[in-house]
Enzyme design. Structure first.
Site, PDB file in Angstrom:
ATOM      1  N   HIS A  50      -5.938  29.402   0.060  1.00 12.41           N
ATOM      2  CA  HIS A  50      -6.780  30.426  -0.325  1.00 12.41           C
ATOM      3  C   HIS A  50      -6.506  30.539  -1.912  1.00 12.41           C
ATOM      4  O   HIS A  50      -7.462  30.933  -2.578  1.00 12.41           O
ATOM      5  CB  HIS A  50      -6.266  31.484   0.516  1.00 12.41           C
ATOM      6  CG  HIS A  50      -6.617  33.075  -0.006  1.00 12.41           C
ATOM      7  ND1 HIS A  50      -8.127  33.383   0.348  1.00 12.41           N
ATOM      8  CD2 HIS A  50      -6.272  33.996  -0.382  1.00 12.41           C
ATOM      9  CE1 HIS A  50      -8.428  34.581  -0.112  1.00 12.41           C
ATOM     10  NE2 HIS A  50      -7.089  35.085  -0.637  1.00 12.41           N
ATOM     11  N   ARG A  80      -2.523  30.764   2.993  1.00 14.71           N
ATOM     12  CA  ARG A  80      -2.672  31.350   1.797  1.00 14.71           C
ATOM     13  C   ARG A  80      -2.593  30.664   0.479  1.00 14.71           C
ATOM     14  O   ARG A  80      -3.039  30.808  -0.462  1.00 14.71           O
ATOM     15  CB  ARG A  80      -1.433  32.475   1.757  1.00 14.71           C
ATOM     16  CG  ARG A  80      -1.443  33.373   0.765  1.00 14.71           C
ATOM     17  CD  ARG A  80      -0.596  34.662   1.093  1.00 14.71           C
ATOM     18  NE  ARG A  80      -1.596  35.594   2.203  1.00 14.71           N
ATOM     19  CZ  ARG A  80      -2.812  36.437   2.022  1.00 14.71           C
ATOM     20  NH1 ARG A  80      -3.098  36.640   0.634  1.00 14.71           N
ATOM     21  NH2 ARG A  80      -3.218  36.881   2.843  1.00 14.71           N
ATOM     22  N   SER A 102     -12.432  34.128   4.188  1.00 17.83           N
ATOM     23  CA  SER A 102     -11.871  33.139   3.672  1.00 17.83           C
ATOM     24  C   SER A 102     -10.931  32.346   4.587  1.00 17.83           C
ATOM     25  O   SER A 102     -10.915  31.201   4.824  1.00 17.83           O
ATOM     26  CB  SER A 102     -11.161  33.679   2.348  1.00 17.83           C
ATOM     27  OG  SER A 102     -10.285  32.595   1.600  1.00 17.83           O
TER      28      SER A 102
END
Lengths: 208, 208
Positions: A40, A37, A14
């Protein structure tokens, strides 16, 4: 259908996919971790255009987290998304008063939101802590008022409330006037996963 | 700065702002409620282009919720976002096994995600229930396998896992092959607030 089932591999792959979306931005390695993040957690690379990190935010947060600072959340979803086991290893804990009966009573009596009343109730416990607001613009407005009036002094505000009524305005005010370092996203987008992802990114970068 | 502090007013105004984004879509009044609440939770009108509601999803969900069906969540953030007090009024409850020690042990042993192992552990408890997946593509792949192999028969899948590794593929498979009605969003976006907002919209439309 074949698919990856190893959690470590899923996360690594990812992050590889997200990396190219960030190359056109001039980001520190630490900022890359926060941006990655958040993207994500949302599946939305557009966040790269919206995230604003105050120049002192990451250094202040790193120092505070290492010292075991606490995190104050506007809603339970933010708290649930934070890696509390990791936070406890540093000595910190999460706090949320949205479901507190006294807070609910006060909010009803004053005709304000529960998350706004919750910020008042935290009071000076907020000093030196990290505030993570993922839902309620009113909570962010209230925190900014408490800071402006020298009632509280948190070390960092992660202010990413979501929606169409006050969210964008509260985040503009955060960037315009906060004397406290912040992480935010401009506009209507945001939410609990964005707040929790920001906290987790700040913790995870301390492991490396 | 002046801002609205009454929760009811904030929500009403938010829905007014969202309404024009939906006029170009041919939606039932019930679908409008699902779309609106997802956009409200994400601050992102682009969801209007991504949401797919199976023709039977809302009627099936309404009937099941009124009968007190349970909701099975892949992660705690989904559970936390669901209005559990409202669900309890119908007689239902939320379930999540992501933090279950047995599930964690099995996931580790098999090299699979905990949310995937959690779906297996629910087993036939899923029959007649609503599955709400807001995080893990692997959980959605696993549920589709369990249905394909006639192991379980839930009444509805709210499948909105998020991210860049398997999320889009798992949701494509849901739309392509699920014999069970679904609510989903195509592509990489999704997340716990989207799953919880869908559940809450389905419950709230029963009050009117």
């Amino acid at each position: 259908m074949q698919f990856i089932t190893d959690p470590g591999q899923i996360e690594a792959r990812s992050m590889e996919i997200i990396a190219p979306y960030l190359t056109k931005f001039d980001l520190s390695p630490q900022a890359v971790k926060v941006f990655s993040r958040i993207i994500h957690a949302s599946g939305d690379p557009d966040y790269a255009n919206l995230i604003r990190i105050h120049p002192d935010a990451i250094s202040v947060a790193s120092k505070a987290l290492k010292s075991g600072c606490n995190i104050f959340c506007d809603v339970e979803m933010v708290r649930t998304g934070i890696n509390r086991r990791r936070l406890a290893e540093f000595g910190g804990q999460t706090n949320c008063l949205i479901a507190d009966p006294e807070v609910a009573e006060e909010a009803k009596r004053l005709g304000i939101t529960r998350s706004m009343a919750a910020m008042r109730h935290f009071g000076t416990a907020l000093n030196g802590g990290i505030i993570a607001i993922g839902n309620a613009p009113t909570a962010l407005f209230e925190v900014l008022r408490l800071i402006r009036e020298n009632v509280v002094s948190p070390c960092l505000i992660i202010g990413v409330p979501v929606g169409f009524v006050g969210a964008a305005e509260s985040k503009e005010l955060l960037v315009a006037e906060s004397p406290v370092p912040y992480i935010t996203v401009v506009g209507n987008k945001g939410g609990s996963p964005i707040a929790a992802a920001s906290v987790n990114a700040l913790m995870y970068m301390l492991d490396k």
